[in-house]
Design an enzyme around this catalytic site. Structure first.
Site, PDB file in Angstrom:
ATOM      1  N   ASP A   7       0.874  -1.182   0.000  1.00 37.26           N
ATOM      2  CA  ASP A   7       0.000   0.000   0.000  1.00 37.26           C
ATOM      3  C   ASP A   7       0.909   1.230   0.000  1.00 37.26           C
ATOM      4  OD1 ASP A   7      -2.392   1.508   0.108  1.00 37.26           O
ATOM      5  OD2 ASP A   7      -2.212   1.737   2.265  1.00 37.26           O
ATOM      6  N   SER A   8       0.300   2.384  -0.250  1.00 39.74           N
ATOM      7  CA  SER A   8       1.057   3.636  -0.143  1.00 39.74           C
ATOM      8  C   SER A   8       1.463   3.905   1.308  1.00 39.74           C
ATOM      9  CB  SER A   8       0.189   4.787  -0.648  1.00 39.74           C
ATOM     10  OG  SER A   8      -1.016   4.828   0.104  1.00 39.74           O
ATOM     11  N   TYR A  39      -1.061   8.387  -2.597  1.00 40.21           N
ATOM     12  CA  TYR A  39      -1.121   8.167  -4.048  1.00 40.21           C
ATOM     13  C   TYR A  39      -2.315   8.913  -4.661  1.00 40.21           C
ATOM     14  CZ  TYR A  39       2.059   4.027  -3.999  1.00 40.21           C
ATOM     15  OH  TYR A  39       3.112   3.167  -3.913  1.00 40.21           O
ATOM     16  N   GLY A  40      -3.385   8.943  -3.902  1.00 43.68           N
ATOM     17  CA  GLY A  40      -4.693   9.290  -4.473  1.00 43.68           C
ATOM     18  C   GLY A  40      -4.854  10.701  -4.986  1.00 43.68           C
ATOM     19  N   CYS A  70      -4.463  -1.829  -2.030  1.00 43.44           N
ATOM     20  CA  CYS A  70      -4.710  -0.408  -2.267  1.00 43.44           C
ATOM     21  C   CYS A  70      -5.575  -0.305  -3.524  1.00 43.44           C
ATOM     22  CB  CYS A  70      -3.364   0.275  -2.481  1.00 43.44           C
ATOM     23  SG  CYS A  70      -3.451   2.000  -2.978  1.00 43.44           S
ATOM     24  N   ASN A  71      -6.722   0.306  -3.378  1.00 43.05           N
ATOM     25  CA  ASN A  71      -7.617   0.444  -4.533  1.00 43.05           C
ATOM     26  C   ASN A  71      -6.999   1.330  -5.603  1.00 43.05           C
ATOM     27  OD1 ASN A  71     -10.631  -0.514  -3.569  1.00 43.05           O
ATOM     28  ND2 ASN A  71      -9.352   0.164  -1.887  1.00 43.05           N
ATOM     29  N   THR A  72      -6.313   2.385  -5.163  1.00 45.52           N
ATOM     30  CA  THR A  72      -5.711   3.322  -6.117  1.00 45.52           C
ATOM     31  C   THR A  72      -4.628   2.612  -6.925  1.00 45.52           C
ATOM     32  OG1 THR A  72      -6.061   5.002  -4.406  1.00 45.52           O
ATOM     33  CG2 THR A  72      -4.734   5.640  -6.301  1.00 45.52           C
ATOM     34  N   CYS A 182     -11.257   2.646  -0.262  1.00 46.32           N
ATOM     35  CA  CYS A 182      -9.827   2.903  -0.038  1.00 46.32           C
ATOM     36  C   CYS A 182      -9.462   2.147   1.220  1.00 46.32           C
ATOM     37  CB  CYS A 182      -9.587   4.404   0.154  1.00 46.32           C
ATOM     38  SG  CYS A 182      -7.942   4.819   0.814  1.00 46.32           S
ATOM     39  N   THR A 183      -8.307   1.479   1.217  1.00 45.85           N
ATOM     40  CA  THR A 183      -7.997   0.596   2.344  1.00 45.85           C
ATOM     41  C   THR A 183      -7.643   1.360   3.632  1.00 45.85           C
ATOM     42  OG1 THR A 183      -5.729   0.351   1.529  1.00 45.85           O
ATOM     43  CG2 THR A 183      -7.331  -1.340   0.894  1.00 45.85           C
ATOM     44  N   HIS A 184      -7.401   2.649   3.523  1.00 43.53           N
ATOM     45  CA  HIS A 184      -7.205   3.440   4.741  1.00 43.53           C
ATOM     46  C   HIS A 184      -8.531   3.672   5.492  1.00 43.53           C
ATOM     47  CE1 HIS A 184      -3.276   4.533   3.000  1.00 43.53           C
ATOM     48  NE2 HIS A 184      -2.947   5.073   4.162  1.00 43.53           N
TER      49      HIS A 184
END
Ligand code: DGL
Length: 265
Positions: A7-8, A39-40, A70-72, A182-184
Site C-alpha cells: 500500500d502507499s 497516491y490518491g 490499495c484500490n488506487t 480505499c484501504t485506509h
C-alpha cells in the site's frame, strides 16, 4: 509461503489483518510506500512508477504472492504487474457490486468513498457501468482522509467535523449503503458507524479480497493451519519511526472490531 501486501501507507494493514485472521500459517511481508503517500492525489504516471519500484523491492525480499492492498494502486498498475510477474497477484476494487446487489430491494442509493485518483480511472467507470444498471451509485472523493489516517488522526471531534462537512450536501435518507473504496478508510469505520444513520450499511472490499486470495492459495494447499507465520514490515523511506507507526496502526486495526463484522462480499 510468503504473501506480500503493498500500500502507499498504513491502509493495506486493514486487508493484511483480515488475511492473517483467515490464513494464520503464512508469512507476511508488508510494504508501505511512505516516501510517496498519498497516491490518491497524484498523477497516474507518478503513481505507476512508484508502484513498480516498490514491488521490485518486495520481489528482492522473496514473495510467493502479492496483494495490492490499495484500490488506487490496483486501478493504476495491477494489469501491468500481472504481465510482469508470474506469482499470483490479487488486486482490490471498491465493493460497488455487492453494495448494488444488497441495495437492490431497498430502492436506496449507494455512496462510494474513495481517493480522487481511483474515482477518475477508466477501471472505476467500467465497474460502475457494469454493475449499476439503475443508476443508483454516487461517488465522493475524500482527498484529505488518507493524510488524516497517516497522521493517526483519530480524534473524534476533528474527524466527525470532517465527515459532516463532506456529507453536508447529501440527503442520507436516500442512501442505503456506503462503500469504503480505499484501504485506509476502515480505520474510520467505527466513527462512521456512529455518524451515519443506522439504516446505512458500511461495506469494504477487504473480506472479498482475502477470499480471492484464499481461493488462489487453496489451489496450492496453503489454506488452514494455526498461527505460526511471521509478519515483517517494510517501508520505502526505510525509516524506523514509520515502521513504529505501522506497528501502532497494526495493533489498532487488529484489536478493532471492524474485522469481526462478516460482510457479505
Ligand atoms: N490505501 C489506498 C487505497 O486503497 C490509497 C491511499 C493513497 O491515496 O495513498 O486507495
Amino acid at each position: 509461503m510468503k504473501i506480500g501486501f503493498l500500500d502507499s501507507g498504513i491502509g493495506g494493514l486493514t486487508v493484511m489483518a483480515e488475511a492473517i485472521r483467515r490464513l494464520p500459517a503464512q508469512d507476511y511481508l508488508f510494504m508501505a510506500d511512505n516516501l510517496h503517500v498519498p497516491y490518491g492525489t497524484k498523477s497516474k504516471e507518478e503513481v505507476r512508477a512508484y508502484i513498480l519500484e516498490a514491488v521490485e523491492t518486495m520481489v528482492g525480499e522473496g514473495m510467493d504472492a502479492l496483494v495490492v492492498a490499495c484500490n488506487t494502486a490496483t486501478s493504476i498498475a495491477v494489469a501491468e504487474l500481472r504481465t510482469k510477474y508470474s506469482f499470483p497477484i490479487v488486486g482490490m476494487e471498491p465493493a460497488v457490486k455487492p453494495a448494488v446487489e444488497m441495495n437492490r430491494k431497498t430502492g436506496k442509493r449507494v455512496l462510494v468513498f474513495a481517493t480522487p485518483l481511483t474515482l477518475q480511472q477508466p477501471k472505476y467507470y467500467a465497474l460502475v457501468s457494469r454493475v449499476d444498471d439503475e443508476g443508483i451509485v454516487d461517488s465522493l472523493p475524500l482527498p484529505e482522509l488518507v493524510g488524516y489516517c497517516e497522521d493517526l488522526q483519530f480524534d473524534k471531534s476533528i474527524m466527525s467535523d470532517y465527515f459532516y462537512s463532506k456529507l453536508a450536501d447529501y440527503d442520507l435518507d436516500r442512501y442505503g449503503m456506503v462503500v469504503l473504496g480505499c484501504t485506509h478508510y476502515p480505520f474510520y469505520k467505527g466513527l462512521l458507524r456512529e455518524i451515519l444513520p443506522p439504516h446505512i450499511q458500511i461495506i469494504d472490499g477487504n473480506v472479498g479480497t482475502v477470499k480471492r486470495l484464499m481461493a488462489l492459495l487453496s489451489r496450492v494447499g496453503m489454506v488452514g493451519g494455526v498461527r505460526s507465520g511471521s509478519v515483517r514490515f517494510m517501508c520505502t523511506g526505510n525509516d524506523s519511526a514509520y515502521i513504529e507507526k505501522i506497528r501502532t496502526a497494526f495493533e489498532l486495526i487488529s484489536e478493532s472490531n471492524v474485522l469481526n463484522e462478516e460482510i457479505m462480499n
